[in-house]
Motif scaffolding. Structure first.
Motif, PDB file in Angstrom:
ATOM      1  N   ALA A 182      11.768   3.522  72.485  1.00 29.87           N
ATOM      2  CA  ALA A 182      13.144   3.323  72.024  1.00 29.87           C
ATOM      3  C   ALA A 182      13.453   1.830  71.911  1.00 29.87           C
ATOM      4  CB  ALA A 182      14.124   4.008  72.963  1.00 29.87           C
ATOM      5  N   TYR A 183      13.038   1.069  72.929  1.00 31.35           N
ATOM      6  CA  TYR A 183      13.272  -0.380  72.884  1.00 31.35           C
ATOM      7  C   TYR A 183      12.505  -1.019  71.734  1.00 31.35           C
ATOM      8  CZ  TYR A 183      16.113  -1.541  76.967  1.00 31.35           C
ATOM      9  OH  TYR A 183      17.156  -1.704  77.843  1.00 31.35           O
TER      10      TYR A 183
ATOM     11  N   GLU B  24       5.048  -4.649  72.755  1.00 32.38           N
ATOM     12  CA  GLU B  24       5.161  -5.712  73.763  1.00 32.38           C
ATOM     13  C   GLU B  24       6.624  -6.156  73.896  1.00 32.38           C
ATOM     14  OE1 GLU B  24       2.388  -8.929  73.286  1.00 32.38           O
ATOM     15  OE2 GLU B  24       2.866  -9.747  75.253  1.00 32.38           O
ATOM     16  N   ALA B  25       7.297  -6.294  72.758  1.00 32.44           N
ATOM     17  CA  ALA B  25       8.717  -6.664  72.784  1.00 32.44           C
ATOM     18  C   ALA B  25       9.520  -5.571  73.472  1.00 32.44           C
ATOM     19  CB  ALA B  25       9.225  -6.890  71.361  1.00 32.44           C
ATOM     20  N   GLY B  26       9.166  -4.312  73.202  1.00 32.38           N
ATOM     21  CA  GLY B  26       9.843  -3.188  73.843  1.00 32.38           C
ATOM     22  C   GLY B  26       9.626  -3.193  75.342  1.00 32.38           C
ATOM     23  N   LEU B  27       8.378  -3.469  75.752  1.00 32.00           N
ATOM     24  CA  LEU B  27       8.055  -3.529  77.186  1.00 32.00           C
ATOM     25  C   LEU B  27       8.873  -4.604  77.887  1.00 32.00           C
ATOM     26  CD1 LEU B  27       4.181  -3.084  77.222  1.00 32.00           C
ATOM     27  CD2 LEU B  27       5.767  -1.837  78.701  1.00 32.00           C
ATOM     28  N   LYS B  28       9.004  -5.756  77.224  1.00 28.57           N
ATOM     29  CA  LYS B  28       9.746  -6.866  77.838  1.00 28.57           C
ATOM     30  C   LYS B  28      11.190  -6.468  78.106  1.00 28.57           C
ATOM     31  CE  LYS B  28       6.961 -10.773  76.390  1.00 28.57           C
ATOM     32  NZ  LYS B  28       6.628 -11.584  75.217  1.00 28.57           N
TER      33      LYS B  28
ATOM     34  N   GLU C 158      21.213   4.975  74.035  1.00 25.32           N
ATOM     35  CA  GLU C 158      21.219   4.468  72.667  1.00 25.32           C
ATOM     36  C   GLU C 158      21.540   2.978  72.751  1.00 25.32           C
ATOM     37  OE1 GLU C 158      22.541   7.770  69.469  1.00 25.32           O
ATOM     38  OE2 GLU C 158      24.174   7.129  70.753  1.00 25.32           O
ATOM     39  N   PRO C 159      21.198   2.227  71.702  1.00 27.91           N
ATOM     40  CA  PRO C 159      21.566   0.808  71.720  1.00 27.91           C
ATOM     41  C   PRO C 159      23.085   0.677  71.669  1.00 27.91           C
ATOM     42  CG  PRO C 159      19.926   1.258  70.031  1.00 27.91           C
ATOM     43  CD  PRO C 159      20.426   2.580  70.518  1.00 27.91           C
ATOM     44  N   VAL C 160      23.605  -0.289  72.386  1.00 27.13           N
ATOM     45  CA  VAL C 160      25.048  -0.483  72.402  1.00 27.13           C
ATOM     46  C   VAL C 160      25.370  -1.971  72.433  1.00 27.13           C
ATOM     47  CG1 VAL C 160      25.057  -0.076  74.916  1.00 27.13           C
ATOM     48  CG2 VAL C 160      27.191   0.094  73.663  1.00 27.13           C
TER      49      VAL C 160
END
Lengths: 355, 177
Positions: free
Chosen positions: B24-25, B149-153, A178-180
């Motif tokens: 998720a990112y 793309e932002a998630g991949l980075k 999860e983001p932290v």
């Protein structure tokens, strides 16, 4: 606070411990907490800390006793069977009034059991984490952010009361990402601890870290003094979260990952017209008795949901003290209760005793 | 408003957990609440791997999902295991290069994408997962290419950053299907 990162619970605990000034980690690998050790192994050499894979869990916990006794912030982590091995050392640490942080990322038991998530070490953590008259502070996070925050504060709590803090998690919390937002790093000095055995250079009396007292009167006095501290903790350190309890008829009690499933169930139940709410103990010892006693005057029933055969439910019953029915639902062996199963239990209670 | 749960499943080595991580990112960068729960244990060695991703405006209640809004499945055992779990009105995305036995599930939309063959033909080796992801974006609109793309980075370590453009090409190919 720093930028948000996506981390596994196990990694967040390790990074947060480092930021809390922990420079000594002793462990022995076991699924599902191995990432904790792996993270420390990578980071500790770069920051002048110690990562040591001991020859056994017993060795690791006794290294924590030694490092903690010298005033350093020390930690170990394991999973259920490994924690059983550590209990002797935990008792010695309690008897020696040494602060430390221990984490248990529980898996199914008894015995070697399985590797999937479980909460079947509740009794061990809250009632008998070692032999003798003792308690450890037991903290139960329910997400990755809380794992980081609780770990960061656990070292302060442990030092404030000079005793172990046990973080009780489970395989879901350890493995999920999860983001932290990680806390700010801080430096800790052993010199602030007048009791620590960290070298006296003939400038003061030497400190002795010991748990052996052959004179019963002296031992009783030691234990009683410790219990006065425990009473302070019960007064000052109880923590819990309430979720939709304001108008609730049925209160679910659940901790850790199970409380997350319970929240989903509560939202579904409310759509069906069942007014359910949640009390999530964050400290399992000290247990949040007062809020449950207070709610018992108002609500119709309690349902304790756990990943075990019924352990915390005993503490809920003690707190509710016979005022209202207390039901239990649990899955064990590494099976996580589903929201649907919890909703079905709520329907049963709503249609039965609670109507 | 977004409140969706996705199970991604296939063989270990197909980038199943990575696909989940990218999603998720992407959500995290987009400012919504996310969780990524992998399966763990002996079944990951040579067997099937899966992960559950939740994307939600509200804090994610349970990260463990038994009735997902959609599944992305990349081998037969995963399809067989998860096809019955999808919510009514949900979606199934399957790699038809690797899943030969499938049928319509009532109340659920099924999209069959020959992702592994496409990856081979278009010299996007190992990127069938990203082709699948592209198709998911097209059919659900959960994210656009900039978010991915932002998630991949974020998901890719610096020394592998040179692989991001080919990943994006694969996502774009999936979106064109």
């Amino acid at each position: 606070m720093s930028e948000k990162v996506l981390m596994k619970g196990n990694e967040a605990v390790a990074e947060s411990a480092i930021r809390a000034g922990c420079r000594h980690f002793f462990g022995y690998p076991i699924t599902p907490q191995t990432e904790v050790a792996a993270y420390f192994a990578k980071r500790m050499p770069k920051i002048g800390g110690t990562y040591l894979q001991a020859e056994s869990e017993i060795a690791a916990i006794n290294m924590v006793l030694g490092a903690g006794g010298s005033g350093a912030r020390a930690m170990t982590s394991s999973s259920s069977p490994g924690i059983s091995l550590k209990t002797e050392g935990i008792s010695y640490i309690c008897g020696s009034d040494v602060p430390c942080v221990i984490m248990n990322i529980e898996r199914g038991g008894p015995g070697l059991g399985g590797i999937q998530p479980s909460q079947s070490d509740y009794f061990q953590a809250t009632k008998a984490p070692g032999h003798g008259d003792l308690h450890v502070i037991v903290l139960a996070p329910s997400g990755v952010q809380e794992m980081a925050d609780i770990t960061y504060n656990a070292f302060d709590l442990a030092e404030k009361y000079r005793m172990p803090c046990l973080i009780l998690g489970d395989g879901i919390l350890g493995q999920m990402m999860e983001p932290v937002e990680l806390p700010e790093p801080k430096e800790i000095s052993a010199e602030d601890k007048p009791w620590a055995a960290c070298g006296h250079e003939n400038k003061r009396e030497h400190n002795i870290i010991n748990s052996l007292y052959l004179d019963p009167a002296e031992l009783e006095q030691k234990v009683r003094a410790r219990y006065e501290r425990y009473a302070e903790i019960e007064k000052n350190e109880v923590r819990f979260e309430e979720y939709k309890t304001d108008d609730a008829d049925i209160i679910i009690t659940a901790f850790g990952a199970t409380s997350r499933v319970a929240k989903s169930a509560i939202n579904t139940a409310r759509e069906m017209g069942i007014k359910a709410g949640l009390v999530r103990p964050i400290t399992l010892w000290p247990f949040p008795k007062e809020i449950l006693a207070k709610l018992a005057d108002r609500v119709k029933a309690f349902l304790s949901v756990e990943m075990n055969m019924g352990q915390m439910v005993d503490d809920v019953k003690l707190a509710v003290n016979g005022k209202k029915p207390v039901y239990f639902f649990g899955r064990t062996g590494g099976i996580v209760p589903t929201a649907e199963e919890i909703v079905a239990e709520l329907e049963k209670i709503n249609g039965g005793a609670a109507k | 408003m977004i409140n969706t749960s996705i199970i991604i499943a296939g063989f270990g080595g197909q980038g199943i957990l990575f696909t989940g991580k990218v999603l998720a990112y992407a959500g995290m960068v987009d400012g919504i609440n996310v969780s990524h729960l992998p399966s763990y244990g002996p079944e990951m060695r040579g067997g099937t791997a899966n992960c559950t991703v939740c994307l939600c405006d509200e804090p994610v209640a349970s990260p463990l999902v038994t009735r997902p809004d959609m599944i992305i499945v990349m081998n037969q055992p995963s399809y067989d295991k998860f096809k019955g779990s999808v919510k009514k009105g949900g979606k199934i995305f399957l790699d038809s290069s690797l899943i030969s036995e499938y049928s319509e599930v009532e109340g659920v939309e099924t999209f069959a994408i020959p992702a592994t063959e496409l990856a081979r033909d278009k010299e996007l080796n190992g990127l069938a997962n990203m082709i699948m992801l592209g198709k998911v974006l097209k059919e659900t609109g959960i994210f656009g290419v900039p978010e991915i793309e932002a998630g991949l980075k974020k998901a890719v370590p610096e020394k592998k950053a040179h692989l991001i453009p080919s990943n994006i090409s694969a996502v774009e190919l999936g979106m064109s299907l």
